[in-house]
Design a protein around this motif. Structure first.
Motif, PDB file in Angstrom:
ATOM      1  N   PRO A 140       0.814  -1.226   0.000  1.00 56.13           N
ATOM      2  CA  PRO A 140       0.000   0.000   0.000  1.00 56.13           C
ATOM      3  C   PRO A 140       0.847   1.276   0.000  1.00 56.13           C
ATOM      4  O   PRO A 140       0.447   2.284  -0.585  1.00 56.13           O
ATOM      5  N   ALA A 169      -9.941  -1.975  -6.492  1.00 58.39           N
ATOM      6  CA  ALA A 169      -9.612  -2.380  -5.117  1.00 58.39           C
ATOM      7  C   ALA A 169      -9.455  -3.890  -5.027  1.00 58.39           C
ATOM      8  O   ALA A 169      -8.516  -4.392  -4.400  1.00 58.39           O
ATOM      9  N   PHE A 170     -10.378  -4.623  -5.691  1.00 56.03           N
ATOM     10  CA  PHE A 170     -10.291  -6.082  -5.698  1.00 56.03           C
ATOM     11  C   PHE A 170      -9.033  -6.567  -6.415  1.00 56.03           C
ATOM     12  O   PHE A 170      -8.394  -7.533  -5.997  1.00 56.03           O
ATOM     13  N   ILE A 173      -6.118  -5.979  -4.076  1.00 49.74           N
ATOM     14  CA  ILE A 173      -6.116  -6.994  -3.015  1.00 49.74           C
ATOM     15  C   ILE A 173      -5.640  -8.340  -3.554  1.00 49.74           C
ATOM     16  O   ILE A 173      -4.870  -9.052  -2.908  1.00 49.74           O
ATOM     17  N   THR A 176      -1.923  -8.219  -4.100  1.00 54.32           N
ATOM     18  CA  THR A 176      -1.264  -8.279  -2.790  1.00 54.32           C
ATOM     19  C   THR A 176      -1.256  -9.703  -2.244  1.00 54.32           C
ATOM     20  O   THR A 176      -0.219 -10.190  -1.764  1.00 54.32           O
ATOM     21  N   ALA A 177      -2.411 -10.380  -2.345  1.00 56.01           N
ATOM     22  CA  ALA A 177      -2.515 -11.759  -1.859  1.00 56.01           C
ATOM     23  C   ALA A 177      -1.586 -12.683  -2.635  1.00 56.01           C
ATOM     24  O   ALA A 177      -0.928 -13.560  -2.050  1.00 56.01           O
TER      25      ALA A 177
END
Length: 210
Positions: A140, A169-170, A173, A176-177
């Protein structure tokens, strides 16, 4: 196959060759193997330190654009703090593994060897947790700098609809995952295999203590 593994494989065979092994014969094998594993962990950690140093300096000689971006980010105290913290933790980690190897090398007591193995396991565990945590923070932070340093990205975000923002945003995420999963897999393969072997030695030592 090393001497200890050969011994364990043939332990239940009804031959005098393996009946003659006592606890005092098995301990040096466990000691030698544990010391070798921790030494390998130490070398892997040194190689990792070298890799991250190389990765940090490579953009300065490979791409002028990346060099400019890094120079811009280096003015931020958050970026500098994360960088300093990361190197400090890796150096401390290398030192603790070196210390663990030295402790195992000089001990002649099964209980102390078990304690050294437990300490080594904890060091690896906390190091992996730290790296996953710092990666979770860094992503982030990197996105924040990318948006701040590139007005065109900020304009696109302001013009985006609610649906597009949710989608982005998804995606963020998900990336990131995936990134965290790859880091976890890396440490699972590199450090996890060695720790698993160290755990087996620990279990064998517990049997000697009974």
């Amino acid at each position: 196959m090393d001497e200890l593994e050969l011994l364990k494989k043939n332990w239940n065979k009804d031959t005098a060759e393996f009946k003659n092994y006592s606890d005092s014969d098995i301990y040096p094998m466990l000691h030698k193997k544990s010391s070798s594993i921790v030494k390998t962990l130490f070398y892997v950690s040194v190689a990792e330190l070298g890799f991250w140093i190389l990765m940090n300096f490579l953009p300065f000689v490979v791409s002028d654009k990346l060099k400019a971006q890094l120079e811009e980010m280096s003015h931020s105290w958050i970026y500098m703090a994360l960088n300093i913290l990361s190197y400090a933790v890796i150096i401390v980690f290398v030192y603790l593994l070196w210390k663990a190897h030295k402790a195992i090398s000089v001990t002649d007591n099964a209980k102390k060897l078990m304690e050294s193995i437990l300490k080594t396991r904890k060091v690896i565990k906390y190091y992996v947790i730290y790296n996953l945590s710092i990666a979770l923070i860094s992503i982030p932070v990197s996105l924040y700098f990318s948006i701040n340093e590139h007005p065109e990205i900020s304009e696109q975000l302001e013009a985006a609809s609610s649906t597009q923002l949710v989608f982005m945003a998804f995606v963020a995420i998900g990336i990131t995952a995936l990134f965290l999963g790859l880091i976890w897999l890396f440490y699972k393969l590199i450090y996890g295999i060695l720790i698993k072997r160290l755990n087996r030695n620990y279990q064998e030592l517990k049997k000697l203590e009974v």
